[in-house]
Design a protein around this motif. Structure first.
Motif, PDB file in Angstrom:
ATOM      1  N   GLU A  90       7.741 -10.176  14.820  1.00 24.01           N
ATOM      2  CA  GLU A  90       7.764 -11.020  13.627  1.00 24.01           C
ATOM      3  C   GLU A  90       9.122 -11.691  13.441  1.00 24.01           C
ATOM      4  OE1 GLU A  90       6.754  -8.711  10.243  1.00 24.01           O
ATOM      5  OE2 GLU A  90       4.683  -8.333  10.877  1.00 24.01           O
ATOM      6  N   GLY A 121      12.074 -15.539  16.603  1.00 23.29           N
ATOM      7  CA  GLY A 121      11.633 -16.903  16.328  1.00 23.29           C
ATOM      8  C   GLY A 121      11.713 -17.238  14.861  1.00 23.29           C
ATOM      9  N   GLU A 122      11.125 -16.375  14.016  1.00 21.72           N
ATOM     10  CA  GLU A 122      11.124 -16.611  12.577  1.00 21.72           C
ATOM     11  C   GLU A 122      12.516 -16.433  11.972  1.00 21.72           C
ATOM     12  OE1 GLU A 122       8.712 -17.430  10.501  1.00 21.72           O
ATOM     13  OE2 GLU A 122       6.834 -17.147  11.614  1.00 21.72           O
ATOM     14  N   GLN A 133       4.296 -22.717  19.184  1.00 20.46           N
ATOM     15  CA  GLN A 133       4.697 -21.676  18.232  1.00 20.46           C
ATOM     16  C   GLN A 133       4.444 -22.107  16.781  1.00 20.46           C
ATOM     17  OE1 GLN A 133       9.007 -20.960  18.315  1.00 20.46           O
ATOM     18  NE2 GLN A 133       9.265 -22.910  19.386  1.00 20.46           N
ATOM     19  N   LEU A 134       4.496 -23.414  16.526  1.00 16.73           N
ATOM     20  CA  LEU A 134       4.190 -23.909  15.186  1.00 16.73           C
ATOM     21  C   LEU A 134       2.707 -23.720  14.862  1.00 16.73           C
ATOM     22  CD1 LEU A 134       6.308 -27.174  15.360  1.00 16.73           C
ATOM     23  CD2 LEU A 134       6.775 -25.207  13.886  1.00 16.73           C
ATOM     24  N   ARG A 157       2.341 -19.621  14.699  1.00 17.96           N
ATOM     25  CA  ARG A 157       3.069 -18.940  13.628  1.00 17.96           C
ATOM     26  C   ARG A 157       2.881 -19.605  12.264  1.00 17.96           C
ATOM     27  NH1 ARG A 157       7.411 -15.409  14.726  1.00 17.96           N
ATOM     28  NH2 ARG A 157       7.196 -14.533  16.797  1.00 17.96           N
ATOM     29  N   ARG A 158       2.746 -20.908  12.250  1.00 12.24           N
ATOM     30  CA  ARG A 158       2.653 -21.635  10.985  1.00 12.24           C
ATOM     31  C   ARG A 158       1.226 -22.120  10.678  1.00 12.24           C
ATOM     32  NH1 ARG A 158       6.924 -19.604  10.155  1.00 12.24           N
ATOM     33  NH2 ARG A 158       8.949 -20.652   9.878  1.00 12.24           N
ATOM     34  N   ALA A 199      12.542 -24.356  15.853  1.00 11.27           N
ATOM     35  CA  ALA A 199      11.248 -24.773  15.306  1.00 11.27           C
ATOM     36  C   ALA A 199      10.825 -23.965  14.083  1.00 11.27           C
ATOM     37  CB  ALA A 199      10.177 -24.679  16.392  1.00 11.27           C
ATOM     38  N   LEU A 200      11.122 -22.672  14.074  1.00  8.94           N
ATOM     39  CA  LEU A 200      10.698 -21.814  12.969  1.00  8.94           C
ATOM     40  C   LEU A 200      11.820 -21.567  11.968  1.00  8.94           C
ATOM     41  CD1 LEU A 200       8.541 -19.250  14.986  1.00  8.94           C
ATOM     42  CD2 LEU A 200       7.785 -21.294  13.767  1.00  8.94           C
ATOM     43  N   ASP A 201      12.894 -22.348  12.083  1.00  9.36           N
ATOM     44  CA  ASP A 201      14.008 -22.311  11.129  1.00  9.36           C
ATOM     45  C   ASP A 201      14.641 -20.926  11.003  1.00  9.36           C
ATOM     46  OD1 ASP A 201      15.748 -23.563   9.393  1.00  9.36           O
ATOM     47  OD2 ASP A 201      14.514 -23.186   7.623  1.00  9.36           O
TER      48      ASP A 201
END
Length: 336
Positions: A96, A99-100, A126-127, A130-131, A180-182
């Protein structure tokens, strides 16, 4: 120079404390990390320096939870992200966070990117996962990310494959993918490897700009003191799996407090020494299966004395937030 996010005020974003890692091989046990401790705050750039084999990348892989186990094994210490002990977290929790919250840029972008998928697909994947973005929205976001890392004609380049990118552009694509996941923490492992000097400077400027804009913590892993001179807030220098010096960047460049750091600085090419032979540190880093007794650097150290071969140096405080693992650290500071 650094900006600290309000939600992390009073605590470190990441804290590594007394970390020990071993590699158990057929030839014996290699003690790769021996009590490594450092921290990074939100909005801060920490540079981790040292030759190949010093333990820089192993520390980063352990932080990210991607250390190969076996042969690697964490035998002691803790890693805390916003106060949470990562070594005690479950595999699902570590996934989790990757990346996140924490992301890593690997030194060989060509190997890290999948050659059979477009760069845009790899960023967008991944967007979507994950998003929960649609393919269209994820691709649009991928274009925005490529544009943010200053890849020209991003709408077209998003459809291209890694082999169609230059080395510098592949590294920019890797940076876009990691952002990408900030994440709050970005680890860049030798991000300028195999790039020419001009592109190196562009990549370092880009990472520094993104760090300032996003307020994230940045760990820069490199063997080159010259690369991080303009962007690092603090620097830790590693040798044979141990931190031998830790300092704010200004003080370290002004006056090194350890002979190894001094040797690294003297090996940096300088315009005022044009035509002269470049200085090097004599010898090779130790075999981690048989690290010499005493100070691990003593066989290569120009300042070594008899006690260096028998006594492991303790850390000496050289000022606020500055330490050195050398028997003669204070003497170095006083006479240069």
């Amino acid at each position: 120079m650094s900006t600290v996010d309000e939600k992390t005020a009073g605590e470190h974003l990441l804290e590594v404390e007394d970390l020990h890692v071993e590699f158990r091989t057929r030839d014996g046990v290699a003690k790769v990390l021996n009590g490594v401790s450092y921290h990074v705050d939100a909005g801060e750039t920490l540079a981790v320096l040292g030759e190949s084999g010093s333990g820089k990348s192993v520390t980063a892989q352990t932080i990210m939870g991607i250390l190969d186990i076996p042969p690697g094994a964490v035998t002691g210490g803790s890693i805390r992200y916003r106060g949470e002990d990562l070594l005690a977290a479950s595999d699902n929790r570590r996934r989790e966070l990757r990346g996140e919250s924490m992301a890593m840029i690997f030194q060989d972008a060509l190997s890290a990117l999948n050659p059979v998928y477009t760069v845009g697909f790899q960023i967008a994947e991944q967007l979507r996962l994950r998003r929960g973005m649609s393919r269209k929205d994820a691709t649009k976001k991928a274009v925005e990310l490529l544009d943010q890392v200053k890849i020209p004609n991003a709408k077209q380049r998003v459809k291209e494959f890694p082999h169609q990118f230059s080395g510098g552009m592949r590294q920019r694509a890797m940076i876009a993918m990691s952002l990408a996941l900030d994440p709050d923490l970005l680890i860049a492992d030798e991000p300028t490897t195999a790039l020419d000097v001009t592109v190196q400077a562009q990549i370092m400027d880009l990472l520094d700009e993104l760090r300032r804009e996003r307020g994230m913590g940045l760990i820069l892993i490199t063997h080159d003191l010259g690369v991080v001179a303009e962007v690092a807030d603090r620097i830790v220098v590693m040798y044979a799996g141990r931190i031998v010096e830790s300092s704010d960047a200004y003080s370290l460049y002004k006056q090194p407090g350890h002979p190894y750091t001094e040797g690294l600085m003297r090996s940096i090419p300088r315009l005022d020494l044009k035509g002269q032979e470049l200085e090097t540190i004599k010898g090779l880093p130790p075999n981690l299966l048989a690290v010499p007794p005493g100070c691990p650097f003593h066989p290569r150290c120009p300042r070594a004395e008899e006690r260096c071969g028998t006594e492991v140096p303790e850390y000496h405080q050289l000022g606020l937030g500055r330490i050195s693992a050398c028997h003669f650290a204070e003497e170095m500071m006083s006479r240069g």
